[in-house]
Design an enzyme around this catalytic site. Structure first.
Site, PDB file in Angstrom:
ATOM      1  CB  SER A 146      -0.902   0.005   1.243  1.00  0.00           C
ATOM      2  OG  SER A 146      -1.539   1.256   1.423  1.00  0.00           O
ATOM      3  CE1 TYR A 175      -3.772  -2.322   5.580  1.00  0.00           C
ATOM      4  CE2 TYR A 175      -2.927  -0.177   4.908  1.00  0.00           C
ATOM      5  CZ  TYR A 175      -3.515  -1.392   4.587  1.00  0.00           C
ATOM      6  OH  TYR A 175      -3.829  -1.672   3.280  1.00  0.00           O
TER       7      TYR A 175
END
Length: 257
Positions: free
Chosen positions: A138, A148
């Site tokens: 990401s 994350y």
């Protein structure tokens, strides 16, 4: 015909990879936790394209689930030519607001599973002198923004390092770093998206097309959109202390609510 194995295959980026690879003539191994959805997806893709589509139910937050996929990747009589490690999720909440068990589950799926499955696939691919791995990270990997982002940064760094170590082997590894994509991802995490500007959203099918092109070109890192490439260029030259404050404020503005 070559075979591609995709984790997290029933929705979002994984489903888009499955559609595109089936269209391109690949046989598929679809991996996810929901057997019913896997079988429905397999039937649809087989009926539309005539490919062989195998389903493998596995929960990559468990050792048994990871081991089941490792075993399939290690099958030398029916080898996998392309692995797409796409399975992943997000936790809603800041550091210390998320239960430790949930944080550890994220690391299991994003880091341990990616390491083990990539290693199982590459071992066979290197013996054959060809193959490819796409590990979905990401753009969050490039900014200091919670567990994350940290786990996605691990994916990006691991993949690029492994790609260098395997140079000349015929095996290509690439970290794919998309931005916001309209999938079930945010809904599953209980995250609202109404506050995210429309211009930040990416088309999932275009994203996959760009990713496969970048893999074919031998790239080890793919940021598949000019808007996000420009943003990441700014991130690279921004001091880390300043970047931390900016991403924290941006997360509160555009992040989950």
């Amino acid at each position: 015909m070559t075979t591609a194995l995709i984790t997290g295959a029933t929705s979002g980026i994984g489903a888009a990879f499955a559609r595109r690879l089936a269209t391109d003539g690949h046989n598929l191994v679809l991996v996810a936790r929901d057997t019913k959805r896997l079988r429905e997806q397999a039937t649809e893709l087989h009926d539309r394209h005539g490919n062989e589509v195998e389903v493998l139910t596995a929960d990559l937050s468990t050792d048994d689930g990871i081991a089941a996929v490792e075993q399939r990747l290690a099958n030398r009589r029916d080898p996998v030519d392309l692995l797409v490690n796409n399975a992943g999720f997000a936790n809603k909440g800041r550091y210390l607001e998320v239960p430790m068990a949930d944080e550890l589950t994220m690391l299991k799926v994003h880091c341990e599973a990616v390491l083990r499955l990539t290693s199982a696939a590459v071992e066979v691919m290197r013996e054959r002198g060809r193959g490819g791995v796409v590990n979905v990270a990401s753009v969050a990997a490039f900014v200091p923004r919670g567990t994350y982002g940290a786990s996605k940064a691990w994916i990006a760094q691991f993949t690029q390092g492994a790609a260098r170590d395997l140079a000349g082997s015929g095996v290509r590894l690439m970290a794919l770093c998309p931005g916001f994509v309209r999938t079930e991802f945010h809904e599953r995490a209980g995250m609202g998206t109404d506050n995210i500007p429309k211009w930040l959203w990416l088309d999932v099918d275009k994203l996959v097309a760009t990713a496969l092109t970048d893999l074919a070109r031998g790239k080890s890192l793919s940021v598949p959109d000019p808007r996000y490439k420009a943003m990441m260029g700014v991130v690279k030259v921004t001091p880390r202390a300043l970047l931390g404050g900016v991403t924290s404020r941006t997360g509160r503005k555009y992040g989950p609510r």
